[in-house]
Scaffold this motif. Structure first.
Motif, PDB file in Angstrom:
ATOM      1  N   ILE A 223      46.871  -7.661  26.302  1.00 56.10           N
ATOM      2  CA  ILE A 223      47.833  -6.956  27.152  1.00 56.10           C
ATOM      3  C   ILE A 223      47.866  -7.562  28.547  1.00 56.10           C
ATOM      4  N   PHE A 224      46.695  -7.985  29.047  1.00 53.20           N
ATOM      5  CA  PHE A 224      46.713  -8.617  30.366  1.00 53.20           C
ATOM      6  C   PHE A 224      47.302 -10.014  30.299  1.00 53.20           C
ATOM      7  N   GLY A 225      47.230 -10.657  29.135  1.00 50.25           N
ATOM      8  CA  GLY A 225      47.905 -11.930  28.971  1.00 50.25           C
ATOM      9  C   GLY A 225      49.412 -11.773  29.086  1.00 50.25           C
ATOM     10  N   GLU A 229      51.540 -13.352  32.343  1.00 48.51           N
ATOM     11  CA  GLU A 229      52.622 -14.318  32.148  1.00 48.51           C
ATOM     12  C   GLU A 229      53.941 -13.779  32.694  1.00 48.51           C
ATOM     13  N   GLN A 230      54.173 -12.477  32.555  1.00 53.75           N
ATOM     14  CA  GLN A 230      55.413 -11.905  33.083  1.00 53.75           C
ATOM     15  C   GLN A 230      55.447 -11.935  34.607  1.00 53.75           C
ATOM     16  N   SER A 231      54.288 -11.766  35.235  1.00 53.12           N
ATOM     17  CA  SER A 231      54.240 -11.722  36.696  1.00 53.12           C
ATOM     18  C   SER A 231      54.132 -13.109  37.314  1.00 53.12           C
ATOM     19  N   ALA A 232      53.394 -14.003  36.656  1.00 53.87           N
ATOM     20  CA  ALA A 232      53.217 -15.368  37.159  1.00 53.87           C
ATOM     21  C   ALA A 232      53.494 -16.328  36.010  1.00 53.87           C
ATOM     22  N   GLU A 233      54.732 -16.762  35.907  1.00 55.52           N
ATOM     23  CA  GLU A 233      55.149 -17.608  34.790  1.00 55.52           C
ATOM     24  C   GLU A 233      54.312 -18.885  34.732  1.00 55.52           C
ATOM     25  N   GLY A 234      53.834 -19.195  33.535  1.00 58.54           N
ATOM     26  CA  GLY A 234      53.018 -20.376  33.334  1.00 58.54           C
ATOM     27  C   GLY A 234      51.531 -20.106  33.392  1.00 58.54           C
ATOM     28  N   SER A 235      51.150 -18.892  33.778  1.00 53.98           N
ATOM     29  CA  SER A 235      49.729 -18.568  33.882  1.00 53.98           C
ATOM     30  C   SER A 235      49.076 -18.457  32.509  1.00 53.98           C
ATOM     31  N   TYR A 246      59.001 -10.602  35.041  1.00 54.08           N
ATOM     32  CA  TYR A 246      59.077  -9.250  35.606  1.00 54.08           C
ATOM     33  C   TYR A 246      58.853  -9.348  37.105  1.00 54.08           C
ATOM     34  N   ASP A 247      59.795  -8.803  37.881  1.00 55.15           N
ATOM     35  CA  ASP A 247      59.727  -8.904  39.343  1.00 55.15           C
ATOM     36  C   ASP A 247      59.003  -7.741  39.988  1.00 55.15           C
ATOM     37  N   GLY A 248      58.695  -6.701  39.220  1.00 52.98           N
ATOM     38  CA  GLY A 248      58.058  -5.525  39.806  1.00 52.98           C
ATOM     39  C   GLY A 248      56.554  -5.680  39.948  1.00 52.98           C
ATOM     40  N   GLU A 249      55.892  -4.561  40.227  1.00 49.60           N
ATOM     41  CA  GLU A 249      54.447  -4.527  40.396  1.00 49.60           C
ATOM     42  C   GLU A 249      53.835  -3.877  39.156  1.00 49.60           C
ATOM     43  N   VAL A 250      53.164  -4.678  38.334  1.00 49.72           N
ATOM     44  CA  VAL A 250      52.662  -4.174  37.057  1.00 49.72           C
ATOM     45  C   VAL A 250      51.555  -3.128  37.221  1.00 49.72           C
ATOM     46  N   MET A 251      50.891  -3.101  38.374  1.00 55.71           N
ATOM     47  CA  MET A 251      49.803  -2.156  38.592  1.00 55.71           C
ATOM     48  C   MET A 251      50.260  -0.881  39.291  1.00 55.71           C
TER      49      MET A 251
END
Length: 266
Positions: A223-225, A229-235, A246-251
């Motif tokens: 789930i954190f993967g 990836e949604q928050s920092a593409e390529g991570s 995703y441009d929002g704040e996942v936390m």
């Protein structure tokens, strides 16, 4: 395009099967009316368990948490806390992982979500964005249920010892009705509501708990993967192009920062 990628991704399908196989049914709590047996685990017990869970990695504790004594308690109580915490967060992660897959594929209930007829939202295969569209009233109901389950799980009674006082880590107490419990009948328990595992042997329960632990660990990484990836593409290279940005704040549980707004923080 995103939905097709996720639906056809073989790795995700295998991960879903693994998560489902290690669901909460993998652990059997003490039944109502039966006094719990005291369980006090030591570092040596954790080392044995680690070998059973993963013979390759074995016992791995770089922070030496297995030797700690949190909040002035004993080492056994601290190990009980750590064991319970891992089991609980693994279960939550399995729910989250499977829920992510479900929402990423646009699967939702056909009826209205709210009393005013508002339907369940759809964010084009982007689960975090979908959460942002849920009303705050609905979110407070969800958090209210979570708070009750958390409160109930911390109860210590003659029939259910606390996990830091000799109880079983991961054991969720039955819902008890009456003067010493919930003031109305509760026909089903959170774990095994239909009593299907009533006659399951202790060996089988232990085996399923080990499966649950391993699948919970995998789900936490999974789930954190997704969210990384949604928050920092390529991570997460394996998920590049599979999950949408995703441009929002996942936390952040709410779109509005209720705590920060009092100090002018959005």
């Amino acid at each position: 395009h995103t939905l097709n990628n996720i639906t056809n991704n073989t790795m995700m399908k295998l991960a879903v099967l693994a998560a489902l196989a290690g669901s909460a049914a993998a652990f059997a709590p003490a039944q109502t009316g039966r006094v719990s047996t005291a369980v006090s685990e030591t570092k040596a017990d954790l080392e044995v368990l680690a070998k059973k869970l993963n013979p390759v990695v074995g016992f791995y504790d770089p922070l030496n948490l297995a030797e700690a004594e949190f909040w002035g308690t004993s080492n056994e109580a601290t190990i009980g806390f750590l064991r319970h915490s891992e089991i609980k967060h693994g279960r939550i992660a399995m729910f989250a992982f499977v829920g992510y897959i479900v929402h990423a594929n646009g699967i939702k209930f056909p009826w209205a979500m709210q009393m005013d007829g508002t339907p369940f939202p759809d964010a084009n295969g982007n689960p975090p964005a979908l959460w942002d569209t849920v009303s705050d009233d609905a979110k407070w109901q969800i958090f209210g249920l979570i708070a009750f389950l958390e409160f109930w799980s911390e109860l210590s009674t003659p029939n259910h010892k606390h996990y830091m006082a000799g109880g079983k880590p991961g054991d969720f107490p039955d819902f008890i009705s009456g003067p010493e419990g919930i003031p109305h009948p509760v026909p089903f328990n959170l774990y095994d509501p239909f009593k299907l595992s009533k006659n399951m042997s202790e060996e089988k329960k232990e085996s399923r708990l080990r499966a649950e632990l391993n699948n919970g660990r995998a789900a936490m990484l999974g789930i954190f993967g997704f969210l990384s990836e949604q928050s920092a593409e390529g991570s997460v290279p394996l998920l590049k192009g599979v999950v949408p940005h995703y441009d929002g704040e996942v936390m952040a549980p709410f779109v509005t920062n209720y705590l920060g707004s009092a100090w002018g923080i959005n």
